[in-house]
Design an enzyme around this catalytic site. Structure first.
Site, mmCIF file in Angstrom:
data_model
loop_
_atom_site.group_PDB
_atom_site.id
_atom_site.type_symbol
_atom_site.label_atom_id
_atom_site.label_comp_id
_atom_site.label_asym_id
_atom_site.label_seq_id
_atom_site.Cartn_x
_atom_site.Cartn_y
_atom_site.Cartn_z
ATOM 1 N N HIS A 132 18.801 47.955 25.950
ATOM 2 C CA HIS A 132 18.414 47.006 24.900
ATOM 3 C C HIS A 132 18.770 45.604 25.378
ATOM 4 C CE1 HIS A 132 18.083 45.034 20.987
ATOM 5 N NE2 HIS A 132 19.304 44.547 21.162
ATOM 6 N N PHE A 166 13.556 52.004 9.923
ATOM 7 C CA PHE A 166 13.929 52.847 11.053
ATOM 8 C C PHE A 166 15.355 52.587 11.561
ATOM 9 C CE2 PHE A 166 11.874 49.052 12.809
ATOM 10 C CZ PHE A 166 12.796 48.630 13.768
ATOM 11 N N ASN A 179 15.593 54.761 24.546
ATOM 12 C CA ASN A 179 14.858 54.106 25.644
ATOM 13 C C ASN A 179 15.785 53.426 26.651
ATOM 14 O OD1 ASN A 179 15.676 52.049 23.994
ATOM 15 N ND2 ASN A 179 13.637 51.154 23.684
#
Length: 589
Positions: free
Chosen positions: A566, A505, A563
């Site tokens: 990090h 990914f 999101n």
């Protein structure tokens, strides 16, 4: 704490103009706490007043009083003010005023005036002509200046420019000045406004490259330190003293043995200025220092707008420790009392002390026969350390703890923690507190060592949201140690995400990061890695909304790749990532 009865005995209550006029007839010094009816007298200084009363033992010439401003015409200028005010009335004349619960300044003022009164009474000096203070109201501008002046300390503003921050010199400078005994009152790592930079460096305005210099300073993160001198170092100096008779006898009998007696005198050693210290340590080249009081006051208003108010209230941090027995059996009861007494617990942790650490927190008992057993016990069972915040925290915590032994506590202060939480193993106070502000800062730094972690705000987060996240980071107590905004190419991204570069990914991660600039930061505080991960929330924003609805990913994340933020998974990963991204020889930095 002291009972209400003891407080009334300590301070005379003045709640009418006639009682005020009677107070003016007092012989000697009367220290008056001027208060508002709605908030009551200042409790934070009462331990100091009790200490002064007991230690000076000058009841004929030292008096303490509380005066309700709402009921006394003379004090009408102090009505509707939330800040404590202390007036010093000497033989009927108001000769000094301190704004805020500044215990060290009040202590110095009382001791100085009482010493002077004793010398006058002994005929050693003439009475000086004091200028009486006029009790009138002040404008906001005058009040701002007087708040700064009343603090009674010397302050400096130090700027470390973006190049020094990227080279991490601000961390080295801060560590060194704290070790030397200077106090870092406030710190902010920030992008400086152009107007402030021009004013701070106005002495360079005639230089041909000044515009280029200003552009450089505002282009990156600078570190601003507000420092004070701290307490002067006490040194012991040996003085050989001989009376005239002894000298004469010595000259008449030179062959006979004589003993010379040396007197040890405690003297205050004047501390170097911050600039002098930085030069002596060969780190002045990284620091630009301003210590002119009027300029410093102005920069404080801009850079640390709450500082003067906090200082006038004498908001302090102190280290507190619960010894093993109390921690194991009665911790919750102690924490409940701490919070009811108005303390905020900033940090707390369990710790097993080394023998050397145990020696530090047991130094009051080093001459006792049980000292070695106490050290062994303290270093074999866990204790609990806390960082406490409140007005006059140092003195208040000492007063709350009580005397150093259980016997003294039961004899003189049965409401103290020492008496309430006495145990059978050792006849000692089961609590410890820092002895001074400088010691408190050193102990806090030692028991709660700062940790750094790498943090990243992703490209999809809007400018407004980025500012909100940065504000939340500061409110959570993080120091933004380093920061830069950049487009994360695959080469750059590999330095941050080096642990997952081989995952399937990862190409999707690179695609998200290439869509715009990211903000990369080094965040510093105690337990930073865990605290930042808690603040971020679960990786999937949908899961975060269920499990941690106040987290950053719940509020700003769109999906599992976008999101919002990090962070490093652990301390070793954080160290590697920081070294990868922020390097001294990186031309982009």
């Amino acid at each position: 704490m002291a009972s209400k009865k003891r407080e009334v005995q300590l301070q005379t209550v003045i709640n009418s103009q006639s009682l005020w006029d009677d107070m003016l007839l007092n012989k000697g010094l009367t220290v008056i706490d001027v208060y508002q009816a709605w908030c009551g007298p200042c409790k934070a200084v009462q331990p100091l007043f009790r200490k002064l009363k007991n230690e000076l033992n000058e009841d004929e010439i030292l008096h303490f009083a509380v005066a309700e401003a709402d009921s006394i015409v003379t004090l009408q200028s102090f009505r509707d003010k939330c800040e404590p005010v202390f007036l010093f009335c000497l033989n009927g004349k108001i000769v000094a005023k301190v704004q805020g619960a500044n215990a060290p300044l009040i202590n110095r003022k009382v001791i100085s005036l009482i010493d002077e009164e004793k010398k006058i009474a002994a005929g050693e000096t003439a009475r000086p002509q004091y200028v009486e203070i006029t009790l009138v109201d002040q404008s906001e501008e005058e009040l701002g200046e007087s708040q700064y002046d009343s603090i009674g300390e010397i302050y400096s503003i130090t700027i470390l420019k973006p190049d020094a921050v990227l080279r991490r010199k601000h961390i080295e400078v801060k560590e060194k000045i704290i070790k030397e005994g200077f106090i870092v009152e406030a710190q902010d790592n920030t992008f400086l406004p152009e107007e402030l930079v021009r004013e701070f460096y106005i002495h360079l305005a005639d230089q041909p490259d000044f515009e280029e210099f200003v552009a450089f300073v505002i282009s990156g993160l600078s570190c601003v330190l507000l420092t004070s001198q701290g307490e002067e170092e006490i040194i012991q100096e040996e003085i050989q003293s001989q009376s005239e008779e002894e000298e004469e006898e010595l000259s008449e009998h030179p062959d006979e043995p004589h003993v010379k007696f040396a007197t040890m005198v405690a003297m205050k050693k004047k501390r170097d200025s911050l600039q002098e210290y930085l030069e002596r340590q060969h780190i002045a080249e990284f620091c630009d220092v301003e210590d002119d009081p009027s300029k410093v006051s102005k920069f404080i208003d801009i850079l640390f707008p709450d500082f003067k108010t906090m200082k006038s209230m004498n908001i302090q941090r102190t280290l507190a420790l619960l010894r093993p027995e109390v921690y194991e059996d009665r911790k919750d009861g102690v924490l409940d009392i701490i919070q009811k007494e108005g303390f905020t617990i900033l940090m707390q942790r369990q710790i097993l002390l080394s023998e050397e650490e145990a020696r530090t927190v047991c130094k009051n008992y080093e001459n006792e026969e049980y000292f070695s057993k106490l050290l062994a016990y303290m270093s074999s069972s866990p204790s609990y350390v806390l960082v406490l915040l409140r007005a006059n925290a140092l003195e208040y915590w000492k007063e709350l703890m009580g005397p150093k032994t259980v016997e003294e506590a039961f004899a003189s202060d049965q409401e103290s923690l020492c008496a309430q939480f006495a145990t059978g193993n050792f006849p000692i106070n089961q609590f410890y507190g820092s002895s001074s502000r400088a010691v408190a800062e050193k102990e806090i730094e030692y028991f709660f060592p700062p940790q750094s972690t790498l943090a990243l705000i992703k490209p999809h987060v809007t400018q407004e949201q980025r500012l909100e996240i940065l504000r939340a980071i500061k409110e959570a107590g993080f120091e933004i140690t380093m920061l830069k905004e950049m487009l994360l190419t695959p080469e750059h991204a590999n330095k941050v995400y080096y642990k997952i570069t081989g995952r399937d990914f990862y190409k999707n991660v690179l695609e998200v990061l290439s869509s715009g600039t990211s903000i990369i930061m080094v965040l510093t505080k105690w337990n930073a890695v865990a605290e930042w991960r808690r603040m971020m929330g679960p990786v999937d924003p949908e899961e975060a909304k269920l499990l941690s609805p106040d987290s950053l990913r719940a509020n700003y994340g769109l999906d599992i790749l976008r999101n919002a933020v990090h962070g490093a998974s652990n301390a070793s990963e954080a160290a590697v990532s920081i070294n990868n991204v922020f390097t001294e020889d990186n031309p982009e930095d």
